[in-house]
Design a protein around this motif. Structure first.
Motif, PDB file in Angstrom:
ATOM      1  N   PHE A   1       0.828  -1.214   0.000  1.00  0.00           N
ATOM      2  CA  PHE A   1       0.000   0.000   0.000  1.00  0.00           C
ATOM      3  C   PHE A   1       0.858   1.257   0.000  1.00  0.00           C
ATOM      4  O   PHE A   1       0.570   2.234  -0.708  1.00  0.00           O
ATOM      5  CB  PHE A   1      -0.925   0.009   1.220  1.00  0.00           C
ATOM      6  N   VAL A   2       1.894   1.232   0.821  1.00  0.00           N
ATOM      7  CA  VAL A   2       2.794   2.391   0.882  1.00  0.00           C
ATOM      8  C   VAL A   2       3.425   2.637  -0.468  1.00  0.00           C
ATOM      9  O   VAL A   2       3.513   3.786  -0.952  1.00  0.00           O
ATOM     10  CB  VAL A   2       3.879   2.179   1.964  1.00  0.00           C
ATOM     11  N   SER A   3       3.857   1.541  -1.107  1.00  0.00           N
ATOM     12  CA  SER A   3       4.492   1.673  -2.426  1.00  0.00           C
ATOM     13  C   SER A   3       3.516   2.233  -3.452  1.00  0.00           C
ATOM     14  O   SER A   3       3.867   3.126  -4.247  1.00  0.00           O
ATOM     15  CB  SER A   3       5.003   0.296  -2.870  1.00  0.00           C
ATOM     16  N   ILE A   4       2.271   1.723  -3.422  1.00  0.00           N
ATOM     17  CA  ILE A   4       1.257   2.221  -4.369  1.00  0.00           C
ATOM     18  C   ILE A   4       0.971   3.698  -4.104  1.00  0.00           C
ATOM     19  O   ILE A   4       0.890   4.518  -5.041  1.00  0.00           O
ATOM     20  CB  ILE A   4      -0.034   1.394  -4.255  1.00  0.00           C
ATOM     21  N   ALA A   5       0.812   4.041  -2.812  1.00  0.00           N
ATOM     22  CA  ALA A   5       0.508   5.434  -2.461  1.00  0.00           C
ATOM     23  C   ALA A   5       1.656   6.360  -2.863  1.00  0.00           C
ATOM     24  O   ALA A   5       1.417   7.476  -3.364  1.00  0.00           O
ATOM     25  CB  ALA A   5       0.239   5.537  -0.970  1.00  0.00           C
ATOM     26  N   GLU A   6       2.886   5.928  -2.651  1.00  0.00           N
ATOM     27  CA  GLU A   6       4.042   6.757  -3.021  1.00  0.00           C
ATOM     28  C   GLU A   6       4.129   6.924  -4.533  1.00  0.00           C
ATOM     29  O   GLU A   6       4.449   8.021  -5.032  1.00  0.00           O
ATOM     30  CB  GLU A   6       5.333   6.102  -2.494  1.00  0.00           C
TER      31      GLU A   6
END
Length: 397
Positions: A136-141
């Motif tokens: 999720f963090v990777s997608i959000a970033e």
């Protein structure tokens, strides 16, 4: 899975200090019956009688004697047998104490084992959740870097990831505590490594409360012990009633006299029988009989009290088992599939900007919480079965 648990139980039953302590107490009690059923040691006496103090000569006076005597105390017939019977009841009570301790030990091993299984399952779930949050963090970033997302989404994901890392630390601490508890029950060092299989499987349960009550009546050691104590006090009452009758003391004495220059003096032999007189029976023997009688009545009520408590506990655990079983089925067949589907839908929607990040994060947290709750309910269910076994007094699962 079950073989590992049964192996832990076998080790604990063999090595636990509480079990070994009771075993030695039983061995000590087994040495008592022969002691209390034996006669008192005979008494040997050697002495002088009627020695003249003016000359200290053995042949001056005809009544001067060198004596040797032997006496033996004999209790009233039946007392020794009753004392031995009381000691035998004490052995039986100690043996039932041992069985009660074993029941408690098996329950303790099972509860520690299942709790450790839950913690390890929770750790696995939390690690999987950590990987998902990292995604999720990777997608959000990525979305933020191309201008399709907001920085707040990245920060929210990072905060949740930090929470997960904190939960892992706490779970690892609890895993260490439960491993130490399990090792201690097996009389190992607390830090000894343990290999625990993952994945609790739900144990089938098909007993009615009436069946369990009947099993408890036949198998629970504490109920048998109370009956043994009642028999002991009834025997003690019989022994107290025997104290109305006297004990005996039988003795023989031989007196050797010194011949004088004028006469040959024959030796003397004496014998006697003595008894104690229960003169104060109203304040002593009768009170002892009353004491034993009250103890008999006490054990009858103790039995009823303990039996009522066992029946109450069984009813409560049956209710808890039924509730846990329904909850497990609901989570497994209803909530978890729906939560997974909702998360998959939210993840697909977020990727194409149809769902906001807060909804995605909320669905993920919901799924994580219900996965952990499922394993918690499964663990509590197995712990309840361990409690039922302990109350019944017999291994059932």
């Amino acid at each position: 899975f079950k073989s590992v648990l049964n192996n832990f139980i076998a080790i604990a039953l063999e090595n636990n200090p509480g079990v070994l302590e009771l075993q030695n107490r039983i061995k000590a009690a087994q040495e008592v019956p022969s002691q209390v059923s034996s006669l008192a040691d005979p008494i040997l006496q050697i002495g002088l009688m009627n020695m003249p103090v003016d000359t200290f000569e053995f042949n001056q006076e005809p009544v001067t004697q060198k004596t040797i005597s032997v006496s033996q105390a004999f209790p009233f017939p039946g007392k020794l047998e009753l004392r031995s019977e009381i000691a035998e009841k004490d052995i039986m009570a100690s043996e039932l104490d041992l069985e009660e301790v074993k029941l408690s030990l098996v329950k303790g091993v099972k509860k520690a084992f299942y709790e450790l299984c839950f913690i390890l399952a929770a750790i696995d779930i939390t690690k999987e959740n950590k990987k998902l949050l990292e995604t999720f963090v990777s997608i959000a970033e990525t979305k933020y870097s191309v201008g399709k997302g907001i920085q707040q989404d990245v920060l929210k994901a990072q905060v949740e990831l930090t929470k997960i890392l904190d939960q892992l630390i706490v779970l690892e601490k609890f895993a260490g505590i439960e491993k130490a508890r399990l090792n201690t029950l097996m009389n190992y060092l607390p830090q000894k490594p343990l290999t625990i299989p993952h994945g609790i499987t739900k144990t089938d349960f098909s007993f009615s409360v009436e069946q369990l009550q009947a099993l408890a009546d036949s198998n629970r050691p504490i109920l048998s012990k109370i009956n043994v104590l009642r028999d002991k006090y009834e025997t003690a009452k019989k022994l107290a009633e025997k104290d109305y009758y006297p004990n005996f003391n039988v003795g023989f004495k031989y007196g050797q006299r010194q011949d004088s220059r004028l006469a040959d003096r024959p030796d003397f032999v004496s014998a006697y029988v003595g008894i104690n007189i229960p003169l104060w029976f109203e304040t002593k023997q009768s009170k002892k009989v009353s004491e034993a009688g009250y103890k008999v009545e006490m054990t009858k009520e103790t039995f009823n009290k303990e039996k009522n408590q066992i029946y109450f506990n069984l009813n409560a655990f049956i209710e808890k088992e039924a509730q846990s079983s329904k909850t497990i089925q609901l989570i497994q067949q209803g909530i978890l599939p729906q939560a997974r589907q909702s998360l998959e839908s939210a993840l697909a929607g977020y990727s194409v900007d149809k769902v906001d990040f807060l909804t995605l994060l909320s669905n993920q947290v919901t799924l994580f919480q219900w996965e952990v709750k499922y394993h918690r309910e499964l663990t509590e269910y197995e712990k309840t079965l361990a409690e039922i076994e302990s109350v019944v007094g017999k291994r059932l699962f």
